[in-house]
Design a protein around this motif. Structure first.
Motif, PDB file in Angstrom:
ATOM      1  N   LEU A  98       0.843  -1.186   0.000  1.00  0.00           N
ATOM      2  CA  LEU A  98       0.000   0.000   0.000  1.00  0.00           C
ATOM      3  C   LEU A  98       0.880   1.238   0.000  1.00  0.00           C
ATOM      4  O   LEU A  98       1.952   1.239   0.610  1.00  0.00           O
ATOM      5  N   PRO A  99       0.427   2.295  -0.657  1.00  0.00           N
ATOM      6  CA  PRO A  99       1.245   3.517  -0.676  1.00  0.00           C
ATOM      7  C   PRO A  99       1.311   4.143   0.715  1.00  0.00           C
ATOM      8  O   PRO A  99       0.365   4.040   1.499  1.00  0.00           O
ATOM      9  N   VAL A 100       2.429   4.770   0.997  1.00  0.00           N
ATOM     10  CA  VAL A 100       2.589   5.468   2.264  1.00  0.00           C
ATOM     11  C   VAL A 100       1.749   6.737   2.183  1.00  0.00           C
ATOM     12  O   VAL A 100       1.853   7.497   1.222  1.00  0.00           O
ATOM     13  N   SER A 101       0.879   6.923   3.167  1.00  0.00           N
ATOM     14  CA  SER A 101       0.022   8.107   3.113  1.00  0.00           C
ATOM     15  C   SER A 101       0.569   9.190   4.020  1.00  0.00           C
ATOM     16  O   SER A 101       1.196   8.915   5.034  1.00  0.00           O
ATOM     17  N   THR A 102       0.316  10.408   3.629  1.00  0.00           N
ATOM     18  CA  THR A 102       0.680  11.526   4.477  1.00  0.00           C
ATOM     19  C   THR A 102      -0.575  11.974   5.199  1.00  0.00           C
ATOM     20  O   THR A 102      -1.614  12.171   4.594  1.00  0.00           O
ATOM     21  N   VAL A 103      -0.467  12.081   6.493  1.00  0.00           N
ATOM     22  CA  VAL A 103      -1.603  12.452   7.323  1.00  0.00           C
ATOM     23  C   VAL A 103      -1.731  13.970   7.326  1.00  0.00           C
ATOM     24  O   VAL A 103      -0.756  14.678   7.564  1.00  0.00           O
ATOM     25  N   THR A 104      -2.943  14.439   7.058  1.00  0.00           N
ATOM     26  CA  THR A 104      -3.108  15.885   6.948  1.00  0.00           C
ATOM     27  C   THR A 104      -4.108  16.484   7.917  1.00  0.00           C
ATOM     28  O   THR A 104      -4.173  17.692   8.037  1.00  0.00           O
ATOM     29  N   ASN A 105      -4.891  15.679   8.599  1.00  0.00           N
ATOM     30  CA  ASN A 105      -5.853  16.289   9.513  1.00  0.00           C
ATOM     31  C   ASN A 105      -6.023  15.460  10.785  1.00  0.00           C
ATOM     32  O   ASN A 105      -5.592  14.322  10.882  1.00  0.00           O
ATOM     33  N   LYS A 106      -6.697  16.090  11.756  1.00  0.00           N
ATOM     34  CA  LYS A 106      -6.874  15.494  13.078  1.00  0.00           C
ATOM     35  C   LYS A 106      -7.622  14.162  13.015  1.00  0.00           C
ATOM     36  O   LYS A 106      -7.244  13.199  13.688  1.00  0.00           O
ATOM     37  N   ALA A 107      -8.669  14.088  12.202  1.00  0.00           N
ATOM     38  CA  ALA A 107      -9.460  12.856  12.115  1.00  0.00           C
ATOM     39  C   ALA A 107      -8.614  11.688  11.604  1.00  0.00           C
ATOM     40  O   ALA A 107      -8.743  10.561  12.104  1.00  0.00           O
TER      41      ALA A 107
END
Length: 111
Positions: free
Chosen positions: A66-75
Protein backbone atom coordinates in the motif's frame (compact mmCIF):
# COMPACT_ATOMS: atom_id res chain seq x y z
CA UNK A 1 13.39 -8.23 2.18
CA UNK A 2 11.53 -9.46 -0.85
CA UNK A 3 10.86 -7.99 -4.19
CA UNK A 4 7.51 -8.59 -5.77
CA UNK A 5 6.36 -7.12 -9.04
CA UNK A 6 5.93 -3.61 -7.65
CA UNK A 7 8.15 -3.02 -4.63
CA UNK A 8 10.68 -4.29 -2.13
CA UNK A 9 8.73 -5.88 0.72
CA UNK A 10 9.90 -5.84 4.32
CA UNK A 11 8.54 -6.60 7.77
CA UNK A 12 6.03 -3.98 8.89
CA UNK A 13 4.95 -2.91 5.40
CA UNK A 14 1.22 -2.43 4.88
CA UNK A 15 -0.12 -4.60 2.09
CA UNK A 16 -3.34 -5.73 0.48
CA UNK A 17 -4.13 -9.13 -0.94
CA UNK A 18 -7.00 -11.34 -1.94
CA UNK A 19 -7.64 -14.44 0.17
CA UNK A 20 -8.37 -17.83 -1.35
CA UNK A 21 -12.10 -17.20 -0.83
CA UNK A 22 -11.87 -13.87 -2.68
CA UNK A 23 -12.00 -11.55 0.35
CA UNK A 24 -9.97 -8.34 0.32
CA UNK A 25 -7.36 -8.33 3.08
CA UNK A 26 -5.45 -5.34 4.37
CA UNK A 27 -2.74 -5.84 6.93
CA UNK A 28 0.96 -5.64 7.66
CA UNK A 29 3.79 -8.05 7.03
CA UNK A 30 4.57 -9.92 10.22
CA UNK A 31 7.44 -11.95 8.77
CA UNK A 32 9.13 -13.02 5.53
CA UNK A 33 10.66 -16.34 4.55
CA UNK A 34 13.67 -16.17 2.25
CA UNK A 35 13.46 -19.91 1.55
CA UNK A 36 10.02 -20.17 -0.03
CA UNK A 37 9.05 -16.56 -0.84
CA UNK A 38 6.20 -16.50 1.68
CA UNK A 39 5.12 -13.39 3.56
CA UNK A 40 2.95 -13.73 6.65
CA UNK A 41 0.37 -10.95 6.83
CA UNK A 42 -1.45 -9.99 10.03
CA UNK A 43 -4.96 -9.02 8.95
CA UNK A 44 -6.22 -5.67 10.26
CA UNK A 45 -9.30 -5.36 8.06
CA UNK A 46 -11.03 -7.69 5.64
CA UNK A 47 -14.29 -8.45 3.87
CA UNK A 48 -14.23 -11.66 5.92
CA UNK A 49 -14.46 -10.64 9.60
CA UNK A 50 -13.28 -14.10 10.71
CA UNK A 51 -9.77 -13.39 9.38
CA UNK A 52 -9.28 -10.10 11.26
CA UNK A 53 -6.44 -10.45 13.77
CA UNK A 54 -5.14 -13.66 12.21
CA UNK A 55 -1.81 -14.07 10.43
CA UNK A 56 -2.15 -15.54 6.95
CA UNK A 57 0.66 -16.70 4.64
CA UNK A 58 0.82 -15.43 1.05
CA UNK A 59 3.36 -15.76 -1.72
CA UNK A 60 5.17 -12.44 -2.08
CA UNK A 61 3.74 -12.04 -5.60
CA UNK A 62 0.18 -12.22 -4.18
CA UNK A 63 0.48 -9.08 -2.06
CA UNK A 64 0.62 -5.47 -3.15
CA UNK A 65 2.29 -2.86 -0.99
CA UNK A 66 0.00 0.00 0.00
CA UNK A 67 1.25 3.52 -0.68
CA UNK A 68 2.59 5.47 2.26
CA UNK A 69 0.02 8.11 3.11
CA UNK A 70 0.68 11.53 4.48
CA UNK A 71 -1.60 12.45 7.32
CA UNK A 72 -3.11 15.89 6.95
CA UNK A 73 -5.85 16.29 9.51
CA UNK A 74 -6.87 15.49 13.08
CA UNK A 75 -9.46 12.86 12.11
CA UNK A 76 -6.87 10.89 10.12
CA UNK A 77 -4.40 10.98 13.00
CA UNK A 78 -7.07 9.84 15.47
CA UNK A 79 -7.99 6.93 13.19
CA UNK A 80 -4.34 5.94 12.87
CA UNK A 81 -3.91 6.20 16.65
CA UNK A 82 -6.68 3.63 17.04
CA UNK A 83 -4.99 1.44 14.45
CA UNK A 84 -1.63 1.75 16.22
CA UNK A 85 -3.30 0.70 19.48
CA UNK A 86 -5.03 -2.28 17.90
CA UNK A 87 -1.78 -3.48 16.31
CA UNK A 88 0.28 -2.85 19.45
CA UNK A 89 2.74 -0.56 17.64
CA UNK A 90 4.01 1.60 20.50
CA UNK A 91 6.54 3.59 18.41
CA UNK A 92 3.94 4.51 15.80
CA UNK A 93 1.43 5.42 18.52
CA UNK A 94 3.94 7.74 20.20
CA UNK A 95 4.87 9.38 16.89
CA UNK A 96 1.21 9.95 16.02
CA UNK A 97 0.48 11.28 19.52
CA UNK A 98 3.31 13.74 19.15
CA UNK A 99 1.98 14.88 15.79
CA UNK A 100 -1.54 15.32 17.23
CA UNK A 101 -0.20 17.31 20.20
CA UNK A 102 1.77 19.57 17.86
CA UNK A 103 -1.41 20.22 15.87
CA UNK A 104 -3.33 21.06 19.06
CA UNK A 105 -0.59 23.47 20.21
CA UNK A 106 -0.65 25.17 16.81
CA UNK A 107 -4.43 25.61 16.99
CA UNK A 108 -4.25 26.84 20.60
CA UNK A 109 -1.62 29.39 19.57
CA UNK A 110 -3.96 30.85 16.96
CA UNK A 111 -6.87 31.42 19.36
Amino acid sequence: MYSNTNAILKTGDWVKAESQDGALIIGYIESLSSVDGVVKVTVVTSDNNQTIGKTIPFLSKQVKMLPVSTVTNKAQIEFLLDLALSTGDKEWFLALSSKLNAMKQLVDGVH
